[in-house]
Enzyme design. Structure first.
Site, PDB file in Angstrom:
ATOM      1  N   ASN A 175       0.822  -1.237   0.203  1.00 36.32           N
ATOM      2  CA  ASN A 175       0.021  -0.112   0.023  1.00 36.32           C
ATOM      3  C   ASN A 175       0.957   1.221   0.025  1.00 36.32           C
ATOM      4  OD1 ASN A 175      -1.772   2.129   0.474  1.00 36.32           O
ATOM      5  ND2 ASN A 175      -3.152   1.053   1.995  1.00 36.32           N
ATOM      6  N   GLY A 203      -5.503  -3.915   0.415  1.00 39.52           N
ATOM      7  CA  GLY A 203      -5.072  -2.408   0.098  1.00 39.52           C
ATOM      8  C   GLY A 203      -3.896  -1.934  -0.484  1.00 39.52           C
ATOM      9  N   ARG A 221       0.261 -11.162 -20.670  1.00 37.41           N
ATOM     10  CA  ARG A 221       0.191 -12.689 -20.099  1.00 37.41           C
ATOM     11  C   ARG A 221      -1.171 -13.117 -20.627  1.00 37.41           C
ATOM     12  NH1 ARG A 221      -3.117 -15.175 -16.262  1.00 37.41           N
ATOM     13  NH2 ARG A 221      -2.013 -17.104 -15.698  1.00 37.41           N
ATOM     14  N   ASP A 271      -4.305 -15.214 -19.836  1.00 30.27           N
ATOM     15  CA  ASP A 271      -4.973 -15.846 -19.095  1.00 30.27           C
ATOM     16  C   ASP A 271      -5.784 -17.052 -19.777  1.00 30.27           C
ATOM     17  OD1 ASP A 271      -6.317 -16.585 -16.256  1.00 30.27           O
ATOM     18  OD2 ASP A 271      -7.812 -16.061 -17.147  1.00 30.27           O
ATOM     19  N   GLU A 293      -0.714 -18.707 -20.462  1.00 30.79           N
ATOM     20  CA  GLU A 293      -0.762 -19.568 -19.419  1.00 30.79           C
ATOM     21  C   GLU A 293      -1.215 -20.962 -20.054  1.00 30.79           C
ATOM     22  OE1 GLU A 293      -3.825 -20.382 -15.500  1.00 30.79           O
ATOM     23  OE2 GLU A 293      -4.368 -19.171 -17.040  1.00 30.79           O
ATOM     24  N   HIS A 321       0.214 -17.515  -8.437  1.00 31.52           N
ATOM     25  CA  HIS A 321      -1.156 -17.370  -7.556  1.00 31.52           C
ATOM     26  C   HIS A 321      -2.013 -18.405  -7.605  1.00 31.52           C
ATOM     27  CE1 HIS A 321      -1.999 -16.263 -11.760  1.00 31.52           C
ATOM     28  NE2 HIS A 321      -3.111 -16.204 -11.559  1.00 31.52           N
ATOM     29  N   ASP A 322      -1.828 -19.367  -8.476  1.00 31.58           N
ATOM     30  CA  ASP A 322      -2.431 -20.725  -8.723  1.00 31.58           C
ATOM     31  C   ASP A 322      -2.059 -21.830  -7.795  1.00 31.58           C
ATOM     32  OD1 ASP A 322      -4.648 -19.645 -10.152  1.00 31.58           O
ATOM     33  OD2 ASP A 322      -3.490 -19.526 -11.799  1.00 31.58           O
ATOM     34  N   ASP A 358      -4.922 -20.743  -3.120  1.00 31.82           N
ATOM     35  CA  ASP A 358      -5.768 -19.419  -2.886  1.00 31.82           C
ATOM     36  C   ASP A 358      -6.796 -19.780  -1.785  1.00 31.82           C
ATOM     37  OD1 ASP A 358      -7.403 -17.126  -3.394  1.00 31.82           O
ATOM     38  OD2 ASP A 358      -8.498 -18.317  -4.998  1.00 31.82           O
ATOM     39  N   ARG A 361      -1.904 -15.936  -1.464  1.00 32.54           N
ATOM     40  CA  ARG A 361      -1.837 -14.478  -1.783  1.00 32.54           C
ATOM     41  C   ARG A 361      -1.877 -13.778  -0.650  1.00 32.54           C
ATOM     42  NH1 ARG A 361      -6.828 -15.409  -6.271  1.00 32.54           N
ATOM     43  NH2 ARG A 361      -5.825 -17.220  -7.358  1.00 32.54           N
TER      44      ARG A 361
END
Length: 655
Positions: free
Chosen positions: A150, A192, A350, A352, A381, A455-456, A524, A528
């Site tokens: 942030n 944030g 990239r 998706d 991806e 992130h996956d 997830d 994250r």
């Protein structure tokens, strides 16, 4: 019968030349060795082009190899790109034998079958296939913007959405608010992070050695993850605005850092300008009326309530990518989404779930990008070997010269994780790496996005630490789980070894934000969590800076030729070579050779004799233990590797 009486190894030039993928019109020599005193009726090379055009080519004996006779045929790669498939048919005394790929289709040594075997693959790409050289030499960093930083020192949250939950502290454990009856997400968690935070941390990323930032989606959307796009032309107000994005790109560029955006074009959000199911936009969306200009973009089964959506998630309605108005909006129009953000400073995209985008759509994106900026980069991806990926019954064309510059290299990740955690040995690792090397065009092999976290998937430190398997824990137990000191010690030792490989292997290493700081967590939303500013694991962070520094400093670690030299037990080793003043792409570079050796074993040290042949002269210098030299005697390097130890050797000259 001796299983070696018929033999072919696609990795050896004696049996297949040239190695690996080839351009259109290239000559290919294929050979099979046969050891039999009984006369042969015939030796046939069976060839498939494009999966449907069959040829049967008689092979002739050309020379003896030991007790075996070598049969050879020369073919020409077809004039258009695609895949060739081949195996051998040997008829002896009226009995038919087949020699094809091994059952796992990894290439190299095959086997004899009494039925039609799996085929060997030859990737044939366009003769002008090329990927940007600057990208091959880059180090990437992936940022999930809400969780990175942030930029407002007082912790101000920009434009919070009404259905989002804002955490009281930056280091809280992330979670989704779900309906207890349906399990559907009903609110999203917000920490944030914003683009101002990314901008303020550019000096940190520069010091780390980063030259490319890949941002998870940043366009306006209802969720925290932003894969449910609401407005493709607008930065989400929680992250900032379009002007701030432009400033970020400009300042990053001044520091030698390029920005890659996440393009989510297979679906939009239901809460969007285009679909507008929730009625939060002033536009007439496809959900509201068949007269909407966006109606042709979607696939309605029964308007308005039944429509195709991504993986059955009703907030993610699928689009018809072949609709002309959608293509004009995303790709071809004067102010298309692709052009708009590239003119604002983005260096690439990239894509998706690229396997859900038609080839025609992807080709148009690439052509548009290259026309605007020939040095821009298009990444896809893909979770499997991208050279032979089949999607919706179609063999995809990702790496043939008209679509992707790069793919997310999940096969690289899985091969090395299995090796590092003892689920496979060095020989298994070698075969999996060689399969990619053989199937990918050299341009794409050296520009593959070599990730070990994203992130996956679970945080890499969690996977390497010996933590309980995710499926053995409830979501509540996963959220409460912390690594013990012993698990952390093991995980960090393995991660240091794996990051050494990542920075010295062909391809573009990509760091998922916070992996370098020791973040851990299951999938997830736990993968994250927020970056632990001020609480980083300093030992691990210092290591990352060191190994990234080596990669940035030495050309040989970027575009030197790759040559595996050792694969036994839990020890793997490879050379990177620049000789005769040229790198693997025939560009002028200083002669250099590097040797990487890693011992993934956790129990004992190993004494090794590594055959380097005539590739090194004098002594090799251990970069990780400055001042330590190892002599190369009669082409052999003798060394000891402790448990979970890696070495990076460098020699300034070649014989």
């Amino acid at each position: 019968m001796n299983h070696q009486w018929i033999f072919h190894d696609s990795h050896q030039s004696l049996f297949r030349s040239p190695f690996g993928a080839v351009p259109c019109h290239a000559k290919i020599r294929l050979a099979v060795a046969i050891n039999s005193r009984d006369p042969l009726d015939s030796v046939i090379l069976r060839l498939w082009k494009y999966g449907r055009e069959e040829e049967k080519i008689p092979m002739q004996p050309v020379e003896d190899v030991g007790e075996k006779k070598l049969y050879r045929a020369e073919i020409m790669a077809p004039p258009r790109q695609g895949l060739l498939w081949y195996y051998f048919i040997i008829v002896q005394r009226g009995r038919t034998f087949y020699y094809g790929n091994n059952p796992r289709n990894l290439g190299g040594v095959g086997r004899i079958y009494d039925h039609e075997p799996p085929s060997y693959q030859v990737t044939v790409y366009k003769e002008d296939n090329a990927t940007p050289h600057w990208f091959k030499e880059a180090v990437m960093y992936q940022i999930f913007v809400d969780r990175f930083c942030n930029g407002h020192e007082e912790g101000k949250i920009l434009n919070p959405k009404k259905h989002c939950m804002i955490y009281p502290s930056w280091d809280a454990v992330p979670q989704y608010g779900r309906d207890p009856l349906t399990g559907k997400t009903i609110c999203f968690d917000i920490f944030g992070g914003n683009l101002l935070g990314v901008l303020k941390k550019l000096p940190y990323l520069k010091e780390l050695g980063i030259s490319v930032i890949y941002l998870n989606p940043i366009f306006e959307a209802a969720s925290s993850h932003k894969y449910d796009t609401g407005d493709y032309k607008k930065i989400d107000p929680m992250f900032g605005d379009n002007r701030l994005f432009q400033e970020l790109c400009a300042k990053a560029r001044d520091m030698g850092i390029s920005i890659i955006l996440d393009g989510v074009f297979s679906h939009t959000g239901s809460d969007s300008v285009y679909f507008n199911r929730e009625g939060n936009y002033p536009s007439v969306g496809a959900y509201q009326s068949k007269d909407s200009p966006y109606y042709p973009w979607y696939r309605f089964i029964e308007h308005p309530h039944k429509y195709e959506c991504w993986w059955g998630i009703e907030t993610l309605p699928n689009v018809n990518e072949l609709d002309p108005s959608y293509q004009e909006f995303i790709i071809t129009g004067e102010d298309s989404v692709i052009k708009y953000w590239m003119k604002m400073g983005a260096k690439g995209w990239r894509l998706d779930v690229v396997d859900e985008l038609p080839d025609e759509f992807v080709k148009k994106i690439r052509a548009t990008m290259k026309q605007l900026d020939p040095e821009s980069v298009l990444i896809g991806e893909v979770w499997e070997d991208a050279s032979n990926k089949v999607s919706y019954g179609e063999m995809r064309q990702y790496l043939l010269g008209e679509e992707l510059d790069s793919v997310m290299n999940y096969p690289f990740r899985s091969a090395w994780l299995d090796f590092m955690t003892g689920r496979s040995n060095a020989q298994e690792l070698h075969l999996r790496l060689m399969s990619l090397y053989e199937n990918y065009p050299l341009e794409q092999f050296y520009s593959a996005m070599n990730l070990i976290g994203s992130h996956d998937v679970e945080r890499v430190l969690t996977l390497l630490s010996g933590a309980p398997a995710e499926e053995t824990l409830s979501k509540e137990e996963q959220a409460r789980f912390t690594l013990s000191n012993e698990q952390k010690r093991l995980g960090i030792a393995r991660l240091k070894l794996l990051s050494l490989v990542q920075m010295t292997f062909p391809g573009v290493p990509c760091i998922y934000y916070g992996d370098e700081a020791g973040m851990h967590g299951y999938r997830d939303p736990l993968n994250r969590a927020t970056y632990p500013w001020g609480k980083e694991n300093q030992e691990l962070l210092a290591w990352y800076k060191k190994v990234i520094g080596y990669r940035n400093r030495y050309d040989v670690l970027k575009t030197g030729r790759w040559l595996p030299v050792y694969s036994q037990g839990q020890v793997y080793g490879y050379l990177r070579i620049i000789s005769q003043g040229k790198d693997v792409f025939n560009r002028p570079k200083k002669d250099n050779v590097a040797l990487v050796m890693v011992n993934a074993g956790t129990e004992r040290e190993v004494n090794l004799s590594v055959n380097l042949g005539c590739r090194c002269s004098g002594s090799l210098f251990d970069l990780l233990q400055e001042g330590r030299q190892y002599p190369v005697k009669d082409g052999y390097l003798h060394l000891t590797l402790g448990p979970l130890e890696g070495k990076l050797f460098m020699d300034g000259g070649l014989k």
